[in-house]
Each structure stands twice: as structure tokens, then as C-alpha cells.
Design an enzyme around this catalytic site. Structure first.
Site, PDB file in Angstrom:
ATOM      1  CG  HIS A  77      -1.955  -1.088   1.168  1.00 46.02           C
ATOM      2  ND1 HIS A  77      -2.836  -1.328   2.208  1.00 46.02           N
ATOM      3  CD2 HIS A  77      -2.229  -2.040   0.228  1.00 46.02           C
ATOM      4  CE1 HIS A  77      -3.597  -2.371   1.909  1.00 46.02           C
ATOM      5  NE2 HIS A  77      -3.238  -2.825   0.718  1.00 46.02           N
ATOM      6  CG  HIS A 259      -7.607  -2.977  -2.216  1.00 46.57           C
ATOM      7  ND1 HIS A 259      -7.080  -1.994  -1.415  1.00 46.57           N
ATOM      8  CD2 HIS A 259      -6.919  -4.115  -1.918  1.00 46.57           C
ATOM      9  CE1 HIS A 259      -6.115  -2.502  -0.664  1.00 46.57           C
ATOM     10  NE2 HIS A 259      -6.009  -3.793  -0.948  1.00 46.57           N
ATOM     11  CG  ASP A 263      -3.187  -4.978  -3.144  1.00 41.32           C
ATOM     12  OD1 ASP A 263      -2.873  -4.070  -2.351  1.00 41.32           O
ATOM     13  OD2 ASP A 263      -3.953  -5.913  -2.834  1.00 41.32           O
ATOM     14  CG  HIS A 285       0.021  -9.556  -2.639  1.00 37.29           C
ATOM     15  ND1 HIS A 285       0.155  -8.220  -2.960  1.00 37.29           N
ATOM     16  CD2 HIS A 285      -0.954  -9.614  -1.699  1.00 37.29           C
ATOM     17  CE1 HIS A 285      -0.695  -7.515  -2.249  1.00 37.29           C
ATOM     18  NE2 HIS A 285      -1.385  -8.337  -1.476  1.00 37.29           N
TER      19      HIS A 285
END
Length: 304
Positions: A77, A259, A263, A285
């Protein structure tokens, strides 16, 4: 494009999402060509950790960077905020292992950084240029990330959790667009059935209904809602809006998709500033880091 840094230092304090530990983090100006560097000041003045894709050692629900003197968790973030706000150089001092989750977005960072003018530096931004496209796939999940040479950076994602509540969501961003209000304020999310398991197994010690959108994909009983409310010391929670807990009000219908874009921007900063068109399907991720590593491999471990 000149490089930019902050005009002053900014302090953020709060608990880590996964560890629940309180950390104090100071984001400070840095000289040209410094890039982004983390330092674990609880370990020592020289406990530096590089913000590079090849320093990532875990992508389980967040991105962890590691160095000889320790780790720093959940960096995505703050990296996204620095990128979205056009900040090239910063030193991030932190006195614990995990970056504070705050409200689950980059909101507090962009509000702080956007409140003061940035400092233009006497050096040009070093955009990295690919010679050919890079594409990575996860055959199990169906996820992919594609990075193509372009004249300017851009990001576009599609998110599909096979969810009746979320549906298929898309989001996009490129520098010059309003990152702070369109992407930076978008909060992380979790499914109700996941959060029950995670709480039961002590896996998100800092999680609560103030820092995540909670999606209720399957029917839940009053008993389950009462148990969740009691565990967080809150009045009775309810399911509203077609499948969300009433702990938060959505900023956008596709806030969850935005969101995931937040990321991706943060994870890809670990490969440097790229003049590339980045598109992704079901990013996360793990595949984000595989893509960033593939970029560095093509560029021969370029300095970022």
C-alpha cells in the site's frame, strides 16, 4: 520527467494486519536516485531493506521484503501510494516488522503526501524500457499479468472471484489521472467465510471491520453475525447491499477491483518505473511478484 521527493517527513502509526503489532513508520525525503528504501530502525541504523522484486520472500496475503537484517511485511500500500503520487525517492523508517494497515487502503498516505508540494530534484526519472513483452501465467488459478513496451505507463485489470456479490470487476489507471481519489482510497476486502477461518486460526491478528470490506458470499446465521460482532466489540452487524457487511460503505461499486489495482501498482513498483502497458487478469501478490521478477530478469537486474 524530473525525479521528485517529499518536502518533509510524515509519521504513520497503527497495527499490522497480520501480526497485530503496533508500528511507527516515518516516510522521509531522500536524495535523487535513492529510490525507495526501508529501514528497520528497531534493529539498527544500518538495517536497510531494498524495495526490489527480488527481495520479496513471501506473497501470502501481502508482500514481504527481506534483507540481511530482517523483514518488513505488507509493503504494497505504501509503495502504491508513492507511485501513484509520483514520488521517486523516499526513506521509510519502521520500528517493527509490519507496515500499519490503517484503514486498509492508501488513503492516509495520499492525504499526507498530497497536502504539501513535492520537491523537484535535479535528475531525470529513470523509466525502464522493455525490449519485448513479458507475460506470466498461473495455470492453477487462471491468473496472468502481461507487460508490454509502451510510450507511457498504464494499468488495467479484471478481477473475477466467481462471486455472485462482486461479479466481474475492472479498473484502470495511468499517471496523470487522480490516483488519490480514484484508487488510493479503495480498501482491502475479505470474504466472510475467510475471515471466520482466519480469526479462528489467529492469522489476521490486526484485522477488524474498520480496515476491510467484508463480502458475504454465502448465507450466514444470526449466530455467526453475533459471534463476529462480539469478537470485535461492535453492535450487531448486518448483511446489506446484496452481500456486504454494514461495517463500511463502499466508495465505488467496483471498490474491490480498484483495490486489487492499488496492490498491483505497489507490487510492480518493485520492478522500477516502467514505460509499459500492464494488463492483468485475477492479479494477486504472487503473480504480481512473478511478473516484476520477470521484468528485472529481462532488464538484467537493472538499478531501480
Amino acid at each position: 520527467m524530473r525525479q521528485h521527493t517529499l518536502s518533509q517527513s510524515y509519521v504513520f502509526e497503527g497495527k499490522g494486519l497480520h501480526t497485530g503489532q503496533i508500528a511507527r513508520m516515518t516516510v522521509s525525503p531522500a536524495p535523487a536516485d535513492t529510490g525507495i528504501r526501508f529501514r528497520r530502525i528497531d534493529v539498527g541504523e544500518d538495517a536497510w531493506i531494498s524495495a526490489r522484486a527480488d527481495a520479496v520472500t513471501s506473497t501470502a496475503r501481502s508482500t514481504r521484503l527481506s534483507g540481511p537484517c530482517g523483514d518488513v511485511n505488507t509493503v504494497e500500500h505504501i509503495l502504491s501510494a508513492l507511485t501513484g503520487m509520483g514520488i521517486d525517492n523516499a526513506v521509510i523508517d519502521i520500528d517493527n516488522i509490519e507496515v500499519p494497515i490503517l484503514d486498509g487502503s492508501a488513503r492516509y498516505y495520499v492525504e499526507a503526501f498530497g497536502g504539501d508540494p513535492l520537491v523537484e530534484q535535479d535528475a531525470e526519472r529513470k523509466y525502464l524500457a522493455l525490449s519485448e513483452p513479458v507475460e506470466v501465467h498461473d495455470e492453477k488459478s487462471g491468473s496472468w499479468v502481461r507487460i508490454e513496451p509502451a510510450d507511457k505507463p498504464s494499468y488495467e485489470i479484471t478481477v473475477d472471484f466467481s462471486s455472485r456479490v462482486l461479479g466481474v470487476q475492472t479498473a484502470s489507471w495511468e499517471p496523470g489521472q487522480d490516483y488519490a481519489h480514484q484508487i488510493g482510497i479503495c480498501r482491502t476486502f475479505v470474504f466472510f467465510h475467510e475471515i471466520e477461518y482466519l480469526f479462528a486460526n489467529n492469522l489476521i491478528k490486526g484485522g477488524d471491520v474498520d480496515n476491510a470490506i467484508v463480502i458475504v458470499e454465502h448465507p450466514v446465521s444470526d449466530e455467526q453475525l453475533d459471534r463476529m460482532s462480539a469478537s470485535m466489540g461492535l453492535p450487531k452487524l448486518q448483511v446489506v447491499g446484496g452481500g456486504y457487511l454494514n461495517n463500511l460503505k463502499l466508495h465505488f461499486d467496483n471498490e474491490c477491483g480498484r483495490h486489487k489495482l492499488l496492490d498491483l501498482i505497489g507490487d510492480m513498483r518493485l520492478a522500477g518505473w516502467l514505460n509499459a502497458r500492464i494488463t492483468a487478469f485475477k492479479p494477486g501478490h504472487t503473480i504480481n511478484n512473478l511478473a516484476a521478477r520477470a521484468v528485472l530478469a529481462q532488464l538484467g537486474g537493472a538499478k531501480i
